[in-house]
Scaffold this motif. Sequence first.
Motif, PDB file in Angstrom:
ATOM      1  N   GLU A 101       2.555  14.295   8.734  1.00  0.00           N
ATOM      2  CA  GLU A 101       3.692  13.753   7.971  1.00  0.00           C
ATOM      3  C   GLU A 101       3.169  13.063   6.711  1.00  0.00           C
ATOM      4  O   GLU A 101       2.134  12.400   6.720  1.00  0.00           O
ATOM      5  N   ARG A 102       3.933  13.198   5.614  1.00  0.00           N
ATOM      6  CA  ARG A 102       3.509  12.677   4.320  1.00  0.00           C
ATOM      7  C   ARG A 102       4.666  11.961   3.606  1.00  0.00           C
ATOM      8  O   ARG A 102       5.830  12.245   3.853  1.00  0.00           O
ATOM      9  N   SER A 103       4.280  11.067   2.690  1.00  0.00           N
ATOM     10  CA  SER A 103       5.261  10.350   1.859  1.00  0.00           C
ATOM     11  C   SER A 103       4.640  10.114   0.476  1.00  0.00           C
ATOM     12  O   SER A 103       4.294   8.992   0.117  1.00  0.00           O
ATOM     13  N   PRO A 104       4.503  11.186  -0.342  1.00  0.00           N
ATOM     14  CA  PRO A 104       3.776  11.062  -1.605  1.00  0.00           C
ATOM     15  C   PRO A 104       4.497  10.235  -2.667  1.00  0.00           C
ATOM     16  O   PRO A 104       3.869   9.783  -3.622  1.00  0.00           O
ATOM     17  N   PHE A 105       5.813  10.038  -2.502  1.00  0.00           N
ATOM     18  CA  PHE A 105       6.574   9.329  -3.529  1.00  0.00           C
ATOM     19  C   PHE A 105       7.066   7.958  -3.073  1.00  0.00           C
ATOM     20  O   PHE A 105       7.988   7.394  -3.663  1.00  0.00           O
ATOM     21  N   MET A 106       6.469   7.441  -1.997  1.00  0.00           N
ATOM     22  CA  MET A 106       6.827   6.099  -1.523  1.00  0.00           C
ATOM     23  C   MET A 106       8.334   6.014  -1.242  1.00  0.00           C
ATOM     24  O   MET A 106       8.999   5.029  -1.585  1.00  0.00           O
ATOM     25  N   SER A 107       8.864   7.051  -0.608  1.00  0.00           N
ATOM     26  CA  SER A 107      10.312   7.144  -0.406  1.00  0.00           C
ATOM     27  C   SER A 107      10.738   7.106   1.061  1.00  0.00           C
ATOM     28  O   SER A 107      11.919   7.233   1.368  1.00  0.00           O
ATOM     29  N   LYS A 108       9.781   6.943   1.968  1.00  0.00           N
ATOM     30  CA  LYS A 108      10.099   6.904   3.398  1.00  0.00           C
ATOM     31  C   LYS A 108       9.687   5.560   3.987  1.00  0.00           C
ATOM     32  O   LYS A 108       8.715   4.951   3.545  1.00  0.00           O
ATOM     33  N   VAL A 109      10.432   5.122   4.980  1.00  0.00           N
ATOM     34  CA  VAL A 109      10.110   3.886   5.693  1.00  0.00           C
ATOM     35  C   VAL A 109       9.556   4.252   7.057  1.00  0.00           C
ATOM     36  O   VAL A 109      10.209   4.952   7.839  1.00  0.00           O
ATOM     37  N   TRP A 110       8.327   3.788   7.337  1.00  0.00           N
ATOM     38  CA  TRP A 110       7.675   4.056   8.609  1.00  0.00           C
ATOM     39  C   TRP A 110       7.369   2.740   9.321  1.00  0.00           C
ATOM     40  O   TRP A 110       7.139   1.717   8.682  1.00  0.00           O
ATOM     41  N   ARG A 111       7.338   2.819  10.624  1.00  0.00           N
ATOM     42  CA  ARG A 111       6.986   1.651  11.428  1.00  0.00           C
ATOM     43  C   ARG A 111       5.455   1.545  11.506  1.00  0.00           C
ATOM     44  O   ARG A 111       4.759   2.540  11.727  1.00  0.00           O
ATOM     45  N   VAL A 112       4.946   0.333  11.322  1.00  0.00           N
ATOM     46  CA  VAL A 112       3.509   0.101  11.382  1.00  0.00           C
ATOM     47  C   VAL A 112       3.087  -0.022  12.844  1.00  0.00           C
ATOM     48  O   VAL A 112       3.742  -0.722  13.636  1.00  0.00           O
ATOM     49  N   LEU A 123      -4.602   6.548   2.225  1.00  0.00           N
ATOM     50  CA  LEU A 123      -5.119   7.912   2.261  1.00  0.00           C
ATOM     51  C   LEU A 123      -4.253   8.744   3.208  1.00  0.00           C
ATOM     52  O   LEU A 123      -3.999   8.331   4.347  1.00  0.00           O
ATOM     53  N   ALA A 124      -3.818   9.906   2.746  1.00  0.00           N
ATOM     54  CA  ALA A 124      -2.880  10.716   3.523  1.00  0.00           C
ATOM     55  C   ALA A 124      -3.432  11.061   4.896  1.00  0.00           C
ATOM     56  O   ALA A 124      -2.714  11.012   5.904  1.00  0.00           O
ATOM     57  N   GLU A 125      -4.705  11.401   4.971  1.00  0.00           N
ATOM     58  CA  GLU A 125      -5.294  11.844   6.239  1.00  0.00           C
ATOM     59  C   GLU A 125      -5.465  10.707   7.247  1.00  0.00           C
ATOM     60  O   GLU A 125      -5.746  10.944   8.433  1.00  0.00           O
ATOM     61  N   CYS A 126      -5.279   9.449   6.784  1.00  0.00           N
ATOM     62  CA  CYS A 126      -5.424   8.293   7.677  1.00  0.00           C
ATOM     63  C   CYS A 126      -4.083   7.636   8.014  1.00  0.00           C
ATOM     64  O   CYS A 126      -4.049   6.668   8.783  1.00  0.00           O
ATOM     65  N   ALA A 127      -3.007   8.146   7.457  1.00  0.00           N
ATOM     66  CA  ALA A 127      -1.710   7.482   7.601  1.00  0.00           C
ATOM     67  C   ALA A 127      -1.273   7.379   9.057  1.00  0.00           C
ATOM     68  O   ALA A 127      -0.736   6.345   9.485  1.00  0.00           O
ATOM     69  N   ALA A 128      -1.502   8.414   9.837  1.00  0.00           N
ATOM     70  CA  ALA A 128      -1.036   8.415  11.228  1.00  0.00           C
ATOM     71  C   ALA A 128      -1.772   7.397  12.084  1.00  0.00           C
ATOM     72  O   ALA A 128      -1.289   7.012  13.155  1.00  0.00           O
ATOM     73  N   GLU A 129      -2.940   6.949  11.643  1.00  0.00           N
ATOM     74  CA  GLU A 129      -3.676   5.925  12.393  1.00  0.00           C
ATOM     75  C   GLU A 129      -3.039   4.543  12.224  1.00  0.00           C
ATOM     76  O   GLU A 129      -3.246   3.657  13.051  1.00  0.00           O
ATOM     77  N   LEU A 130      -2.279   4.370  11.168  1.00  0.00           N
ATOM     78  CA  LEU A 130      -1.703   3.061  10.845  1.00  0.00           C
ATOM     79  C   LEU A 130      -0.198   3.005  11.035  1.00  0.00           C
ATOM     80  O   LEU A 130       0.366   1.926  11.265  1.00  0.00           O
ATOM     81  N   PHE A 131       0.464   4.171  10.946  1.00  0.00           N
ATOM     82  CA  PHE A 131       1.919   4.208  11.036  1.00  0.00           C
ATOM     83  C   PHE A 131       2.356   5.135  12.165  1.00  0.00           C
ATOM     84  O   PHE A 131       1.637   6.071  12.525  1.00  0.00           O
ATOM     85  N   GLU A 132       3.526   4.895  12.720  1.00  0.00           N
ATOM     86  CA  GLU A 132       4.034   5.662  13.851  1.00  0.00           C
ATOM     87  C   GLU A 132       4.651   6.966  13.355  1.00  0.00           C
ATOM     88  O   GLU A 132       5.879   7.132  13.302  1.00  0.00           O
ATOM     89  N   ILE A 133       3.790   7.901  12.989  1.00  0.00           N
ATOM     90  CA  ILE A 133       4.196   9.199  12.459  1.00  0.00           C
ATOM     91  C   ILE A 133       3.296  10.263  13.051  1.00  0.00           C
ATOM     92  O   ILE A 133       2.274   9.966  13.664  1.00  0.00           O
ATOM     93  N   SER A 134       3.671  11.528  12.816  1.00  0.00           N
ATOM     94  CA  SER A 134       2.807  12.626  13.238  1.00  0.00           C
ATOM     95  C   SER A 134       1.662  12.787  12.247  1.00  0.00           C
ATOM     96  O   SER A 134       1.735  12.318  11.109  1.00  0.00           O
ATOM     97  N   ALA A 135       0.627  13.498  12.662  1.00  0.00           N
ATOM     98  CA  ALA A 135      -0.591  13.603  11.860  1.00  0.00           C
ATOM     99  C   ALA A 135      -0.369  14.307  10.528  1.00  0.00           C
ATOM    100  O   ALA A 135      -1.094  14.051   9.558  1.00  0.00           O
TER     101      ALA A 135
END
Length: 346
Positions: free
Chosen positions: A119-130, A105-117
């Motif tokens: 930030e989005r990746s709708p096409f599965m094209s970015k690599v984020w640190r967990v 869920l986009a609104e919960c991504a920052a709780e699981l990944f080291e990103i800003s609140a």
Amino acid sequence: NNKNNFITFDTSILPFAGAEIVSENVSDSILVREWLTPIQDDALPSALVNDTAIVFWYQGRAEFGPRALGHRSILASPRDPFVVDYINKVIKGREDFRPLAPAVLAECAAELFEISANERSPFMSKVWRVRPEARSLIPACVHVDYTARPQTVEKSSNQLDRYRSLLEAMHPPVLLDTSFNTKRAEPIVETPFGAISSFLNAAARRPLPLESRNRKLLLSLADFGLYAPADCPIDLSSGYFPLNETILPRRRHNKYELLQTTDGFYRLRVLDLDEELEDPNRTGRGDFYFKDTIEAELYVACDGFTTASELAAAFYDEDEVSSTKEAEIYLRLARMWRATLVVLRN
């Protein structure tokens, strides 16, 4: 505007720009009637939440691009790290080093990944640190370097409403997602019949016996319903076939070739594949290697007019026929049934 001879394209349908699903009577097809069992739709969310099933998810137009984004996906709970090996080796029959990606869920991504609140990746094209505290919650999604390549799913994604509802049932709201394709070098599935065929290919790859500890496989076909693989009419361990004197085994395909291999065995090449645009001679996706010459001859003999019992008797001299010999024939029939080659229900 086409005055300059440029071809225009409606980008509003991206990334789901595949062909529109033709409203076919899928439930009456032989693939469904012979090899699938209907399941209540409300069983789907709990199967993912409780990590008891791997779900083959088919809805709407196919993705147009390199990622499965919730229209042609194979889904699983991210809580079990060993599910990655199971999907790679058993479901997709590929190398075990292939990583799988999460949808969140986009609104919960920052709780699981080291990103800003925001930030989005709708096409599965970015690599984020967990985040360290999330790694034990979604271990199947975490690569060896503690990264993941997620898809963020927005509330406003109208084409993903059903998909998002699955994520909302998960805690945390994450699903393991990989593309819906299980055959050798198969692209993402396109039609409902291609989806069924690919699903059954994965079901046939499961090791025997089908023990309870193996996850269930479920196929969600959008408007066409939720299904599980049907049980084979023949016992897959013993070859016991209670309907051997009434069932008339018949070949499912009308167009095929028998090819002899260099070691003297036979290979079947199905020419009328379930995905109509596939080229069977180029891809070999309809190829099936017979166990022995008896199995190849048995396939040809499945004409729909001869009972299974009569077929078994035809392959042995009268003094050789026994329950053991019959079981060997029936196990070959079961093997071809699992490959959706032979119909065993009248």
